[in-house]
Structures are given as C-alpha cells and as structure tokens.
Design an enzyme around this catalytic site. Structure first.
Site, mmCIF file in Angstrom:
data_model
loop_
_atom_site.group_PDB
_atom_site.id
_atom_site.type_symbol
_atom_site.label_atom_id
_atom_site.label_comp_id
_atom_site.label_asym_id
_atom_site.label_seq_id
_atom_site.Cartn_x
_atom_site.Cartn_y
_atom_site.Cartn_z
ATOM 1 C CB THR A 192 -0.939 0.025 1.217
ATOM 2 O OG1 THR A 192 -1.877 -1.056 1.101
ATOM 3 C CG2 THR A 192 -1.721 1.329 1.290
ATOM 4 C CG PHE A 194 0.237 4.765 3.790
ATOM 5 C CD1 PHE A 194 -0.882 4.904 4.608
ATOM 6 C CD2 PHE A 194 0.738 3.487 3.570
ATOM 7 C CE1 PHE A 194 -1.487 3.804 5.181
ATOM 8 C CE2 PHE A 194 0.135 2.374 4.142
ATOM 9 C CZ PHE A 194 -0.985 2.539 4.947
#
Length: 296
Positions: A192, A194
């Site tokens: 992921t 960010f």
C-alpha cells in the site's frame, strides 16, 4: 470515542491524550490502533505520536484543526487499486502532499477460537478484496468494517468463535486474539502506498528525485487529453500514474489525477505543465515531495 469497539477505547484514549500534549509530533491516521495505517506511521515517523481517527475525514480535520502536524493516508494498493474516495478528499482537504511511504501488507486472520470454527471474516473492504481468493477457498464469508484493527477490536468484544478479523498480525496481541493464519493475501507483492498530508508545504529542498501530484480537467474538445499529454513526451517528463474519475454525478466532466516525476522550477517540468495548462480547463498541484522508491 464511542465509535470504536470497547477493547480499543482505552488504547485510543491514551494515544489521543499523548498527541494532545504534543500536537507538533502528532500524526493522524484512519483506523483503530494496530491498523496498517498505524504501522505505516510508526515506520515513517518513529518519533511521532500516532493519533487514531475513525474516518479519513476525521484524520484530515485533525491536521486542519492543528491537533496533528500531519496525516498519513493510504491512497492505493498494488492488488486492489486506489482507495475509495481519496481522490475526492485530497483536493477538498486544503492540505498539501509532503511525502509518500510504501508499506508491504501482511494480513492475518485472528479470532477468539479455532480457524475451523470461523464462518465470517470482518475487515476493511480493501483488506477483504486483497484476500478474497483465500477466504473463498476456506468457505469464509466477507463482512465489511471501517478498518482492519477496528474489526479486530470488535471481534475481541464479541468473543464469537465463528467471527474472525483480517488485520495486521500485531493487532492480535493488542486485543487478546488468537492468530489463526498469517500472510494470506492473494499475492506476495501486496503493498500500500501512503501519502503524508500537512497544512503547508515548504518548497522542496535537497536532493531528489522528486514527485509531483496534480489534478486537472481537460477542455471538452476532440483529442484534448492526447494534446495535453504531448508536453510530457516532448520534454522527456515521465508520468507514472494517470487516473480518471468523475465528480458530482456528471458523465461529461472527467477529471484526472496524475503523478509526475520532477518538480516546479525544473525547466522540462515547467514546460510540460505550461502545455498541460493550455489544454486544460484548470490545473492544480497537490504537492511536491521526495520520491520514496523508484517506479517500474
């Protein structure tokens, strides 16, 4: 505070109090303690004070209100694509992207009983989507919840062996649950990305390489997007991401989100932006920041 399950509330209260005492060190994130966003904050800001917020809007408001110095928000996942609503929240937030961080995701199944007893798994829709093949193979039904660690706290409160949570492995110890299975994502590259959001961005200084995030809407004429992209090709500026999305229920006005290598002040970058602006109704830079890792 009451929006969190009971096992999470004392942890949230303690972290909120610590952040309130030193807002200059506070980093807001969406989710309960133990969530992937919490893990990302501790990696990116080892001296920071994580501030749990129940929604993305709450995390953004914490920065705007001065209760946190910045927020760390997930924007996209290598398996499940972009995080819902983020492309709408970023432009409206009034905040600036000042950094990025990549977190390898490890999902674990946790509950109060044994794995054979599990019939439902609760978690954030992103986490459920990243493990959907594993869950289907084990006959486990998916149940959406606002965040991963929050689901773990809810499961700890329920103490129902048939209900488990998908969350980072550390959440099991935090909420007194049994680790039933680990590393269950459908692909090993599960990561992921960010972004760090702050009230004001200082002009980028020091060594790059740099990334710039922007949004724009091209004019409603034939080949407008093709022409707008020409400036990047002719000036040798690499665009690493281009996504379209629609706002306000319109099927006519398409906006674009883009990540571009480079920063304002670089001659090639400035020329590409000038040509993009000529073919666009409007253009807005959301932030320039040091690239955390090479694309491709």
């Amino acid at each position: 505070m009451e929006t969190y399950a009971a096992p999470a509330r004392p942890i949230v209260a303690a972290m909120t109090a610590a952040a309130a005492a030193r807002p200059d060190r506070a980093v807001a994130f969406q989710g309960a303690p133990g969530a992937n966003s919490h893990v990302a904050v501790m990696q990116a800001f080892p001296d920071g004070l994580p501030l749990p917020c129940f929604t993305f809007e709450d995390a953004i408001d914490a920065v705007r209100d001065g209760r946190a110095d910045c927020a760390m928000i997930p924007i996209e996942n290598s398996l499940h694509g972009r995080v819902a609503d983020i492309h709408f929240l970023l432009p409206e937030s009034g905040l600036v992207i000042t950094g990025e961080h990549f977190l390898p995701i490890r999902h674990a199944l946790m509950g109060s009983g044994a794995r054979d007893a599990v019939r439902e798994a609760m978690s954030h829709p992103q986490a459920l989507g990243q493990c959907r093949h594993w869950l289907k193979a084990h006959g486990i039904h998916q149940v959406s919840y606002p965040d991963t660690a929050g689901a773990a706290a809810f499961v700890a409160e329920r103490r129902d062996p048939a209900i488990a949570a998908l969350a980072p492995p550390g959440a099991a110890a935090l909420y007194g649950l049994n680790l039933l299975a680990v590393d269950i994502a459908d692909a090993d590259h599960n990561t992921t990305r960010f972004v760090v959001l702050a009230r004001g961005g200082k002009p980028p200084a020091g060594d790059g390489p740099w990334m710039t995030t922007l949004i724009f809407e091209v004019k409603n004429v034939p080949a407008a997007l093709y022409k707008a992209m020409g400036g990047f090709a002719t000036n040798g500026v690499n665009m690493t991401k281009l996504e379209s999305y629609q706002r306000s229920g319109s099927f006519a006005a398409t906006e674009f989100y883009a990540d571009v290598e480079g920063k304002p002040g670089d001659p090639a970058f400035d020329r590409a932006m000038e040509e993009l602006g000529f073919h666009s109704k409007w253009l807005r830079l959301l932030g320039t920041y040091r690239r955390a890792r090479e694309r491709g």
